[in-house]
Design an enzyme around this catalytic site. Structure first.
Site, PDB file in Angstrom:
ATOM      1  N   ALA A  90       0.824  -1.209   0.000  1.00 27.01           N
ATOM      2  CA  ALA A  90       0.000   0.000   0.000  1.00 27.01           C
ATOM      3  C   ALA A  90       0.858   1.259   0.000  1.00 27.01           C
ATOM      4  O   ALA A  90       1.993   1.273   0.480  1.00 27.01           O
ATOM      5  CB  ALA A  90      -0.919   0.001   1.215  1.00 27.01           C
ATOM      6  N   GLY A 145       0.611  -5.432   1.015  1.00 28.65           N
ATOM      7  CA  GLY A 145      -0.431  -5.574   0.004  1.00 28.65           C
ATOM      8  C   GLY A 145       0.067  -6.206  -1.280  1.00 28.65           C
ATOM      9  O   GLY A 145      -0.708  -6.823  -2.018  1.00 28.65           O
ATOM     10  N   GLU A 159      -0.287  -9.799  -0.618  1.00 31.16           N
ATOM     11  CA  GLU A 159      -1.720 -10.114  -0.577  1.00 31.16           C
ATOM     12  C   GLU A 159      -2.298 -10.173  -1.993  1.00 31.16           C
ATOM     13  O   GLU A 159      -3.159 -11.015  -2.286  1.00 31.16           O
ATOM     14  CB  GLU A 159      -2.446  -9.078   0.276  1.00 31.16           C
ATOM     15  N   GLU A 194       3.324  -5.511   8.075  1.00 34.96           N
ATOM     16  CA  GLU A 194       2.438  -4.469   8.587  1.00 34.96           C
ATOM     17  C   GLU A 194       2.548  -4.257  10.093  1.00 34.96           C
ATOM     18  O   GLU A 194       2.470  -3.122  10.580  1.00 34.96           O
ATOM     19  CB  GLU A 194       0.981  -4.781   8.215  1.00 34.96           C
TER      20      GLU A 194
END
Length: 690
Positions: free
Chosen positions: A64, A106, A109, A129
């Protein structure tokens, strides 16, 4: 098929290659998410495309764009957690993630939502994270345990560590590793497409969402991890929420587990500690900016360290770890030999703890030389001086280096507070002189203040910043001024703590309160570690009248109570390393006899706001380029609690208007001119938080 500005598309037969292009690390900002989703939708709608390979230029994706979470863009459509990952789950066209460089947060992910994953051997994959005060929020806590099992998932998520491609393959995180991931992904895509064609309805390889976490002890493992984390007062923000989401992965169907993960993620994103963590990450990433960013840098392959004491040894270890051939220099052969032996022993400890391989140890030892005399600095690219913190001593060293070092050599001083311009003035090449203020132990502490002298050349500054980054340090550029950024600010924190003792508080109470608030070490414990004689001598050498706030600190030093090194300071130190308050300090003031009661909140407010007040002057004088640099220095070098972001972030979160009112109050209550209002601070009252 050119694609869009942030996504490149081209076909290899009936396989579409979708390449993310958002340098430098393909963060998944909203424009990239929008273009990626459009590419996937177009591929699914095109019957001639039988499979899709998703990759990134240079890196797969570092996840992100953290800056978006404070602007609202991070969770705007199309979202990664629901829209893009959900669309990948629904696609009949097989998708293969071809991972180069990093797939973190992310980015991983996104890869986990694809049908299959192929990585390079030296790629890095992980969910970091929780180290940023956050938690995975795009299916990481749901898909990862389905891919690698709950125990391995707990390890990766709780520690935030990454693994390379080989490790990822062995744990089932990727399906294959290859030096040419695109070619391997195309070949796998063809196999998946053929299987899909033979299948009644599409994708022949089940997605991770279709699996279940069916390990018999899964719930017990998650609960044990939760209890362990709950007992740790310094557990990273996000760990407990991530564990709650992992529990949902074990006990709930996929869609409900995903909803629970996002509920926790969204709530956490708004918490002050998570905001502070994002701010720190972005601040550290921006650190090391130089006034002329396009300036070319000179690579450093050989360096010399002048001074074989504790600091010199640490700097040498950091240079060796960066692959720099290093000579450590002193005036005494015994000191040189002792330093080389100590460095060798430290490398051996690193091998025993698994931080270094035997080959790496041998390579670093082969790159180390110890010599007597400054002639050892004649043929190097950089010299880092780490001698005693005395201006005349440093001037003498630089005057000699000026006649020994070859032209163009970086001449760096490790001074923590002395005037770099006076040191540079001892040479005929002040443009080559720069400050590199390391923090002890220099091989471990990440911060380096890179000091830009009045005549430091832009290329010298840029090359020094590049060297610090190569040493895996966080470089923050500071201009010349007493104490630069960190020592100047921290000195006012220590001064305020001493003022509280003058008003009747016991030093050990001040320490306890500030440590409970989050400071890594209380101010009086810090002084005992530094040595009470060091700041005392600096105060004695400073021009002007004595500051009465330091009266007790001066009396402590005058009695020879220098701290740990003398066995007595603000505390007494036993042979086993334990300590207890030095009761004799009470004879120097009147414990508990102040004119008014002082509560714990006042201790914290005065000591912390003292740093804010001095930071305002540092920023106004442009000693630091930004408030983010101030906070980066104080968190990484002075033990300011990371969860509060730094002094300036703390004041911003508190509200500058409220901070200013508190300072006006302390000016009135204490009659200390230090608290007089700051025009610079008042100008911040209507500005947004960092």
């Amino acid at each position: 098929m050119a694609g869009s500005a942030r996504v490149d598309q081209h076909r290899e037969g009936d396989v579409l290659i979708v390449t993310m292009v958002n340098p430098p690390v393909n963060t998944l900002g909203r424009p990239l998410r929008r273009d990626l989703l459009a590419a996937l939708e177009n591929a699914e709608a095109d019957p001639t495309i039988k499979a899709v390979v998703v990759t990134g230029r240079g890196n797969f994706s570092a996840g992100a764009d953290l800056a978006e979470f404070d602007s609202g863009e991070g969770l705007a459509e199309p979202t990664l957690h629901l829209t893009i990952a959900g669309y990948l789950d629904s696609m009949k066209t097989p998708t293969i993630a071809a991972i180069t460089g990093v797939a973190l947060g992310g980015g991983l992910e996104l890869a986990l939502a694809c049908s299959a994953r192929i990585a390079e051997r030296d790629s890095r994959l992980g969910l970091p994270e929780t180290t940023l005060g956050f938690m995975p929020g795009a299916g990481g806590t749901q898909r990862l345990p389905r891919a690698i099992g709950i125990e391995a998932a707990l390890d990766l998520i709780m520690t935030g560590r990454s693994v390379d491609g080989s490790q990822a393959l062995s744990m089932g995180l990727v399906d294959a590793i290859d030096s040419d991931v695109i070619a391997a992904a195309i070949a796998m895509a063809a196999r998946l497409a053929a299987s899909a064609s033979a299948s009644a309805n599409a994708n022949a390889k089940p997605r991770l969402r279709d699996d279940a976490v069916e390990e018999p002890l899964a719930e017990a493992l998650v609960e044990a991890a939760r209890r362990s984390a709950a007992r740790n007062p310094r557990v990273n923000a996000g760990v407990l929420d991530a564990l709650a989401a992992l529990s949902a992965a074990v006990t709930l169907p996929f869609d409900k587990g995903l909803a629970r993960e996002f509920e926790l993620f969204r709530s956490l994103a708004l918490q002050p500690e998570a905001r502070a963590a994002r701010y720190r990450f972005l601040s550290e990433r921006a650190a090391g900016r130089v006034p002329t960013p396009d300036e070319s840098t000179t690579p450093v392959s050989r360096a010399a360290v002048v001074g074989a004491g504790t600091m010199g040894r640490g700097i040498t270890l950091a240079l060796l770890g960066a692959g720099v051939v290093t000579t450590i220099i002193d005036t005494d052969l015994e000191r040189v030999d002792s330093a080389v032996a100590a460095i060798a022993a430290e490398l051996e400890r690193s091998v025993s703890k698994g931080r270094l391989s035997g080959r790496q140890r041998d390579e670093q030892l082969a790159s180390l030389t110890g010599v007597v005399g400054l002639d050892g600095a004649a043929d190097v690219d950089a010299v880092i001086e780490a001698v005693f913190e005395d201006l005349q001593v440093k001037i003498d060293v630089f005057a000699q280096l000026d006649s020994i070092a070859r032209p163009g050599t970086i001449l760096a001083s490790n001074t923590s507070s002395l005037d770099l311009n006076l040191i540079a003035g001892a040479t005929k090449r002040p443009e080559s002189v720069v400050g590199m203020h390391f923090f002890s132990p220099a091989n471990i502490m990440k911060l380096v203040e890179v000091v830009n002298g009045a005549h430091t050349a832009p290329a010298t500054l840029a090359s020094t910043v590049a060297l610090a980054k190569r040493m895996k340090k966080i470089p923050v550029v500071a201009e010349v001024g007493p104490g630069f950024i960190g020592n100047r600010i921290f000195d006012q924190y220590l001064r305020q703590a001493n003022s509280l003792v003058l008003e009747g508080l016991e030093p050990s109470r001040v320490d306890r309160v500030l440590e409970a608030w989050g400071m890594a070490m209380g101010p009086f414990r810090v002084l005992d570690v530094i040595g009470n004689d060091v700041p005392w001598m600096a105060r004695r050498a400073a021009p002007g009248a004595k500051d009465p706030a330091w009266a007790i600190a001066d009396a402590v030093a005058e009695r020879g109570w220098f701290g740990r090194k003398s066995g007595i300071g603000w505390y007494r130190y036993a042979a086993d390393g334990s300590s207890s308050p030095n009761s004799e300090v009470g004879s120097l003031y009147s414990p508990g006899r102040g004119d008014r009661a002082i509560d714990d909140a006042e201790i914290v407010e005065r000591c912390v706001l003292a740093m804010v007040r001095e930071a305002a002057d540092v920023l106004e004088a442009a000693i630091a380029a930004s408030s983010a640099d101030v906070d980066t220095v104080m968190v990484n070098g002075y033990g300011f609690p990371a969860r509060h972001g730094g002094p300036w972030f703390f004041a911003s979160d508190l509200g500058f208007d409220r901070a200013n009112r508190a300072m006006v109050k302390w000016a009135r209550v204490t009659s200390d001119p230090f608290w007089e209002p700051s025009t610079f601070l008042r100008s911040r009252e209507d500005r947004p938080t960092p």
